[in-house]
Design a protein around this motif. Sequence first.
Motif, mmCIF file in Angstrom:
data_model
loop_
_atom_site.group_PDB
_atom_site.id
_atom_site.type_symbol
_atom_site.label_atom_id
_atom_site.label_comp_id
_atom_site.label_asym_id
_atom_site.label_seq_id
_atom_site.Cartn_x
_atom_site.Cartn_y
_atom_site.Cartn_z
ATOM 1 N N UNK A 1 48.444 -14.328 -7.863
ATOM 2 C CA UNK A 1 47.877 -15.144 -6.769
ATOM 3 C C UNK A 1 48.754 -15.075 -5.537
ATOM 4 N N UNK A 2 50.050 -15.029 -5.785
ATOM 5 C CA UNK A 2 51.018 -15.060 -4.686
ATOM 6 C C UNK A 2 51.164 -13.700 -4.016
ATOM 7 N N UNK A 3 51.116 -12.607 -4.811
ATOM 8 C CA UNK A 3 51.311 -11.272 -4.239
ATOM 9 C C UNK A 3 50.704 -10.217 -5.155
ATOM 10 N N UNK A 4 50.230 -9.125 -4.542
ATOM 11 C CA UNK A 4 49.809 -7.968 -5.325
ATOM 12 C C UNK A 4 51.043 -7.340 -5.972
ATOM 13 N N UNK A 5 50.838 -6.746 -7.155
ATOM 14 C CA UNK A 5 51.954 -6.142 -7.894
ATOM 15 C C UNK A 5 51.585 -4.707 -8.247
ATOM 16 N N UNK A 6 52.522 -3.798 -8.003
ATOM 17 C CA UNK A 6 52.352 -2.387 -8.329
ATOM 18 C C UNK A 6 53.259 -2.048 -9.501
ATOM 19 N N UNK A 7 52.726 -1.321 -10.493
ATOM 20 C CA UNK A 7 53.513 -0.928 -11.666
ATOM 21 C C UNK A 7 53.436 0.592 -11.806
ATOM 22 N N UNK A 8 54.587 1.227 -11.997
ATOM 23 C CA UNK A 8 54.681 2.693 -12.077
ATOM 24 C C UNK A 8 55.148 3.063 -13.484
ATOM 25 N N UNK A 9 54.214 3.581 -14.274
ATOM 26 C CA UNK A 9 54.538 4.010 -15.641
ATOM 27 C C UNK A 9 54.992 5.474 -15.603
ATOM 28 N N UNK A 10 55.873 5.914 -16.507
ATOM 29 C CA UNK A 10 56.448 5.193 -17.631
ATOM 30 C C UNK A 10 57.755 4.478 -17.295
ATOM 31 N N UNK A 11 58.127 4.472 -16.010
ATOM 32 C CA UNK A 11 59.404 3.862 -15.627
ATOM 33 C C UNK A 11 59.328 2.343 -15.760
ATOM 34 N N UNK A 12 58.125 1.796 -15.582
ATOM 35 C CA UNK A 12 57.897 0.377 -15.826
ATOM 36 C C UNK A 12 56.945 0.238 -17.005
ATOM 37 N N UNK A 13 57.118 -0.821 -17.759
ATOM 38 C CA UNK A 13 56.484 -0.943 -19.065
ATOM 39 C C UNK A 13 54.986 -1.215 -18.984
ATOM 40 N N UNK B 1 30.514 11.461 -13.071
ATOM 41 C CA UNK B 1 31.303 10.410 -13.725
ATOM 42 C C UNK B 1 31.297 9.150 -12.869
ATOM 43 N N UNK B 2 31.485 8.033 -13.539
ATOM 44 C CA UNK B 2 31.719 6.787 -12.807
ATOM 45 C C UNK B 2 33.219 6.716 -12.562
ATOM 46 N N UNK B 3 33.582 6.879 -11.309
ATOM 47 C CA UNK B 3 34.985 6.926 -10.899
ATOM 48 C C UNK B 3 35.217 5.869 -9.829
ATOM 49 N N UNK B 4 36.478 5.590 -9.614
ATOM 50 C CA UNK B 4 36.844 4.498 -8.715
ATOM 51 C C UNK B 4 38.008 4.914 -7.824
ATOM 52 N N UNK B 5 37.902 4.579 -6.547
ATOM 53 C CA UNK B 5 39.020 4.707 -5.604
ATOM 54 C C UNK B 5 39.212 3.349 -4.954
ATOM 55 N N UNK B 6 40.433 2.836 -5.034
ATOM 56 C CA UNK B 6 40.708 1.470 -4.584
ATOM 57 C C UNK B 6 41.802 1.476 -3.510
ATOM 58 N N UNK B 7 41.585 0.792 -2.380
ATOM 59 C CA UNK B 7 42.629 0.728 -1.345
ATOM 60 C C UNK B 7 43.769 -0.198 -1.766
ATOM 61 N N UNK B 8 44.944 0.075 -1.260
ATOM 62 C CA UNK B 8 46.095 -0.807 -1.444
ATOM 63 C C UNK B 8 46.284 -1.531 -0.120
ATOM 64 N N UNK B 9 45.972 -2.832 -0.112
ATOM 65 C CA UNK B 9 45.990 -3.593 1.143
ATOM 66 C C UNK B 9 47.390 -4.046 1.547
ATOM 67 N N UNK B 10 48.257 -4.284 0.556
ATOM 68 C CA UNK B 10 49.596 -4.813 0.836
ATOM 69 C C UNK B 10 50.480 -3.722 1.435
ATOM 70 N N UNK B 11 50.993 -3.956 2.653
ATOM 71 C CA UNK B 11 51.795 -2.948 3.358
ATOM 72 C C UNK B 11 53.055 -2.578 2.575
ATOM 73 N N UNK B 12 53.636 -3.570 1.897
ATOM 74 C CA UNK B 12 54.859 -3.321 1.120
ATOM 75 C C UNK B 12 54.566 -2.355 -0.036
ATOM 76 N N UNK B 13 53.409 -2.530 -0.698
ATOM 77 C CA UNK B 13 53.046 -1.643 -1.804
ATOM 78 C C UNK B 13 52.651 -0.259 -1.298
ATOM 79 N N UNK B 14 52.024 -0.215 -0.121
ATOM 80 C CA UNK B 14 51.700 1.086 0.458
ATOM 81 C C UNK B 14 52.972 1.900 0.679
#
Length: 685
Positions: A338-350, A622-635
């Motif tokens: 709720x407070x912030x978007x979170x980005x996770x990069x596997x496999x470096x993050x669980x 195929x049913x595929x998805x492309x999603x924007x990253x709105x948070x400038x910090x995550x971009x």
Amino acid sequence: MNKPTSPYVNRDLSWIEFNRRVLEEAQDPDNPLLERAKFLAIVSSNLDEFMSVRVAGIQDQMKAGYTKRDFTGYTPAGLWKRLMKRTDQMVTEQYRTFREVLRGLAKEGICFRPIEELSAHQLKAVDEYFRDIVFPVLTPMAVDQSRPFPLLRTKELYLSVILGRENMPEEEEPYFAIVQVPSILQRFVSVPGRVNSKKNEFILLEDLIERHINNLFNGYTTIAVDPFRLTRNADLTLNEEGAEDLLEEIEKELRRRRWGLPVRLEYGKGIHPYALQMLKEELELGENLFEIDGPLDLSFLMRFASSLPQYESLHFERIEPVYPQEFDQSDDMFAVIRQEDVLVYHPYESFESVSDFVTEAAQDPDVLAIKMTLYRVSGQSALVQALAMAAESGKQVTVVVELKARFDEERNIAWARQLEKAGCHVVYGLVGLKTHAKITLVVRREQGVLRRYVHVGTGNYNDNTAKLYTDIGLFTAHPVIGADASALFNEVTGYSSPYEWKAFGVAPSDLKQKLFSLIDREKAHAAAGKPAHIIAKMNSLSNQEMIDKLYEASQAGVKIELIVRGVCCLRPGVPGLSSNIRVISIVDRFLEHSRIIYFRNGGEEEVYLSSADWMTRNLTRRIELMCPVFDARLRKMLINVLRLNLDDNKKARELQPNGNYEPVHNELPVLRSQFQAKDIRIWKT
């Protein structure tokens, strides 16, 4: 430089180049020996799938008399000849590398022995193993007038056995039999150590069976024993329109796949001529024969290498995934998102963060509904258990299970049945389309209103592959993304008129056109003298329209950098066509799997995550998805990830205009992107 005859690289020839890059990892002396053995196993597994799907399709076209050229200029027959030549060269190189790796392992005390080199003590032990474990599992299959040639399963290892009798006339044909090497047993057999030796010694299971072959054919004389292996056509041909129950139809097709038409025959060097004649006649395979100088099917090396964890120096240094710091400080994931978007990069993050997200949703009394797509799931999935628990507690749980995920169909059928029993609403997607999007939607009641929480990923919801693949996941409570997520599930699970996506690009409805418009926008920026730059990271690029659109952008002055791990049909660096395009591929210890797309947009940067490669099947079937990253910090984090890849000068290979790949060489300090990325501060700051 001469301009190539075709502006495109053939997809299947490009795939051969990709598998060659995997083989180069097995040849790299800087890689630990047991990791090199694993790469050899991957080369074999890759070739199996390529033969059973791509080559099988080409042979079907040839049998049907299809002679039309594809958009890269090849007829099926012409392409098949080139593929066979290059595959033969690759297999020869693969086995030369295998012998080199074996010599290196022997120096480290890990030895594969011919049986005749074993000591009396060792022979006694392996003979007991044969008598107690192997012999009861074996079934000799004679071939004669009363016993027809058996149905051979695809990708299983067999022994052909040529037999004679005492005082048999020379002109009489020998007897022929087949023995399957049981795949339920490990291919490598550990041998007790010699006195005063610390070496780990092994023999191959087929060698042990050959030693005792007379036990299976009492009264006959063994003339020759030779290994062989058959690959069959494994492509599913489904009539979804006419299938009343897609689940049952796929189960039937899976049974038929085991007996698909033969595509390739592999056999050991020096095979007895009569055995080869029998196999060729019975299998009706005049061509596509591979004589192998070494053990057939090196995919067993993956399990073998993993069985020796005590040799730490012969493995890559372990990378322990860290739990994302954003979630590590709180027991309430929803409060964090709720407070912030979170980005996770596997496999470096669980990947546990994804499992925890679904588990927390399942246990939370304020959560009303969970909706999720499942494409490839692991054997013991915490996600499936959490979804079942949520349904059993009365929550609305909708799971879109893709039954047609190639070679994972049986596992997905099992999960579908388990989820249905628990009370989940299981949907098998839309007729004619694979559901390849990776998305989870959680609907939660908060202070009298509903809030949507979404996870969008570039990779499958699979905790095993999340340790081996590089993938990105985005957690967000952004209301626009939440609304699009609801609309996406409504389109997949029910009747819904076309939705005007606010954030998403969705295939097959509008993803390709959205990408085209974003590329056109970069062209317009370039024409106006503004910064124009595209960076796209994906697994494969083969759609002709997409390639042509990139060529247009290059000619308009847009700088284009592509990170394409596998197939790439675009030719970069061709004057007048693609001089502003650079393409690299990274093959390293982890499988590069994330799809990230960056647009400079005149300085107003945009970054997207996607499930889709730029292949025709992804954009249209195929049913595929492309999603924007709105948070400038995550971009910025994602741009850092892309920049790490582009700066790699250790494992990156650059695609040349002629379709070949060459290592990236420059005077900069050595940078190996996957090893840099394990320091999370590098890309998170």
